[in-house]
Motif scaffolding. Structure first.
Motif, short mmCIF file in Angstrom:
data_model
loop_
_atom_site.label_atom_id
_atom_site.label_comp_id
_atom_site.label_asym_id
_atom_site.label_seq_id
_atom_site.Cartn_x
_atom_site.Cartn_y
_atom_site.Cartn_z
N ILE A 153 0.92 -1.16 0.01
CA ILE A 153 0.04 -0.13 0.30
C ILE A 153 0.87 1.31 -0.09
CG2 ILE A 153 -1.96 1.29 1.29
CD1 ILE A 153 -2.67 -1.44 2.42
N ALA A 154 1.84 1.34 1.01
CA ALA A 154 2.75 2.32 0.97
C ALA A 154 3.39 2.74 -0.51
CB ALA A 154 4.06 2.12 2.05
N LEU A 155 3.92 1.79 -1.25
CA LEU A 155 4.42 1.81 -2.43
C LEU A 155 3.50 2.40 -3.50
CD1 LEU A 155 6.70 0.24 -1.38
CD2 LEU A 155 6.95 -0.98 -3.49
N GLN A 156 2.22 2.19 -3.32
CA GLN A 156 1.10 2.74 -4.22
C GLN A 156 0.93 4.20 -3.83
OE1 GLN A 156 -2.30 0.29 -3.76
NE2 GLN A 156 -1.23 -1.56 -4.70
N VAL A 157 0.79 4.76 -2.51
CA VAL A 157 0.23 6.08 -1.96
C VAL A 157 1.54 6.80 -1.70
CG1 VAL A 157 -1.89 5.09 -1.27
CG2 VAL A 157 0.02 5.14 0.47
N ARG A 158 2.78 6.14 -1.45
CA ARG A 158 3.98 7.12 -1.36
C ARG A 158 3.82 8.11 -0.34
NH1 ARG A 158 8.01 4.34 -3.36
NH2 ARG A 158 9.37 6.14 -2.96
#
Length: 378
Positions: A96-101
């Motif tokens: 999820i973090a890689l998607q929303v940065r």
């Protein structure tokens, strides 16, 4: 039906008048007291700064008793950052973090959060921070986790140097605090009121201590609530005052505090052989969350001594400390018979808490550390 004699009728009428007068005085007294508390609460200027960053907050996902911490941190962050993404430790956080940065990922507790996810975020250039909630009691595990984070916050002063020694580049002392939404003055039903209360589990250091105070507590209107209290040597003496195995949520705990004239606070031991994972024997110097939560309710707190307690409250002015069962008994008896003094200390403790020891205070400090060059908007 036989009629009452004039003397019995006068006695009944007099008793009714006395009862009404006592009720009026009690109601007026409590109304005045809670009016004072509201005036103090309303005098505190709230923190209104908002950081322009995107924060991802990873809840513990461990359920009660951690869920109130998740809620308090999450709700506070939502008011203090421009964008907040909330996930929990059981979700694919790294994905999820890689998607929303986000600008930072803040993990609460982290003892059940897969460290592989932290490593994956770090490799992707996403900063991570952790706020340790149970130091120093689980350092056997925490020392294997914290070196993977960019920034470490711990509620225990004595863990700061430990984490620095094992290679953590940025470690900060950030004790826990109180949520004014969860803990605040209220006016409980008269039927629920107690003179003395203690809410918590019967760790053996507490059992040994309460064994020494049992005779006195048995003579007072006392409430003890929590698990394992049947381990007391004098359990039968206190049986009718103990809610055995009773877990309270913040609402129930706050109600119990507010219904008490005095709340006892006793920390768990850092070297308990049954419930600690602290082979390094790191001692505990910092106050537990209960210290702040009791104070936020404007109730007199009798607390055992911790080395760093005086950094947060002035003993004798905002909190009262004790050193032995006999010292506890003497101070309980004194403050039960000196109501004005008891209330003055309690309201000063609440004022100090709302001014310095709320989640807004702590999150403000955390964000200042994480984004030292950022300018929040007021």
């Amino acid at each position: 039906m036989a009629k009452k004699s004039p003397s019995r009728r006068r006695l009944t009428e007099n008793s009714l008048e006395v009862g009404q007068a006592d009720g009026f005085r009690t109601g007026y007294d409590h109304g005045y007291w809670y009016g004072q508390c509201d005036a103090v609460r309303n005098s505190i200027q709230k923190i209104s700064a908002v950081w322009p960053q995107h924060v991802m907050f990873v809840e513990t996902g461990k359920g009660f008793p951690y869920s109130p911490l998740d809620e308090a941190v999450g709700s506070t962050l939502s008011q203090m950052v421009a964008k907040l993404t909330i996930v929990n430790a059981e979700q694919p956080v790294a994905e999820i973090a890689l998607q929303v940065r986000p600008d930072i990922v803040i993990v609460l507790d982290g003892l059940q959060f897969d460290i592989k996810q932290v490593i994956a975020m770090k490799e992707a250039g996403i900063r991570t921070a952790i706020w340790m909630t149970d130091d120093p009691y689980y350092t056997d595990m925490s020392v294997t986790l914290v070196p993977h984070y960019d920034v470490v916050f711990t509620l225990e002063r004595n863990c700061v140097e430990l984490y620095r020694q094992i290679g953590c580049p940025s470690v900060h002392y950030l004790p826990f605090c109180a949520s004014p939404e969860q803990y605040h003055p209220i006016n409980p039903e008269m039927s629920s009121r107690k003179e003395i209360s203690f809410i918590g589990s019967a760790y053996m250091n507490r059992v040994r201590f309460f064994n020494g105070a049992a005779q006195y507590l048995a003579t007072r209107n006392t409430l003890i609530s929590g698990i394992w209290w049947d381990r007391l040597d004098k359990f039968d003496l206190l049986r009718d005052k103990i809610k055995l195995g009773n877990w309270m949520d913040p609402n129930g705990t706050s109600l119990a505090y507010n219904a008490s004239k005095i709340v006892i606070n006793m920390h768990r031991a850092h070297d308990d052989p049954d419930f600690n994972r602290n082979k390094l024997a790191i001692t505990a110097a910092s106050p537990n969350p209960r210290t702040f939560e009791i104070a936020a309710c404007a109730v007199l707190q009798l607390c055992d001594v911790r080395d760093d307690l005086a950094s947060f409250y002035t003993p004798g002015s905002e909190i009262v400390t004790y050193t032995s069962p006999q010292d506890l008994i003497e101070k309980l008896d004194y403050y039960l018979h000196h109501e004005q003094e008891r209330r003055e200390i309690a309201i000063r403790g609440m004022w100090r808490t709302l001014r310095e020891h709320t989640y807004a205070n702590r999150i403000h400090t955390m964000l200042s550390v994480l984004f030292p060059h950022s300018i929040p908007v007021n």
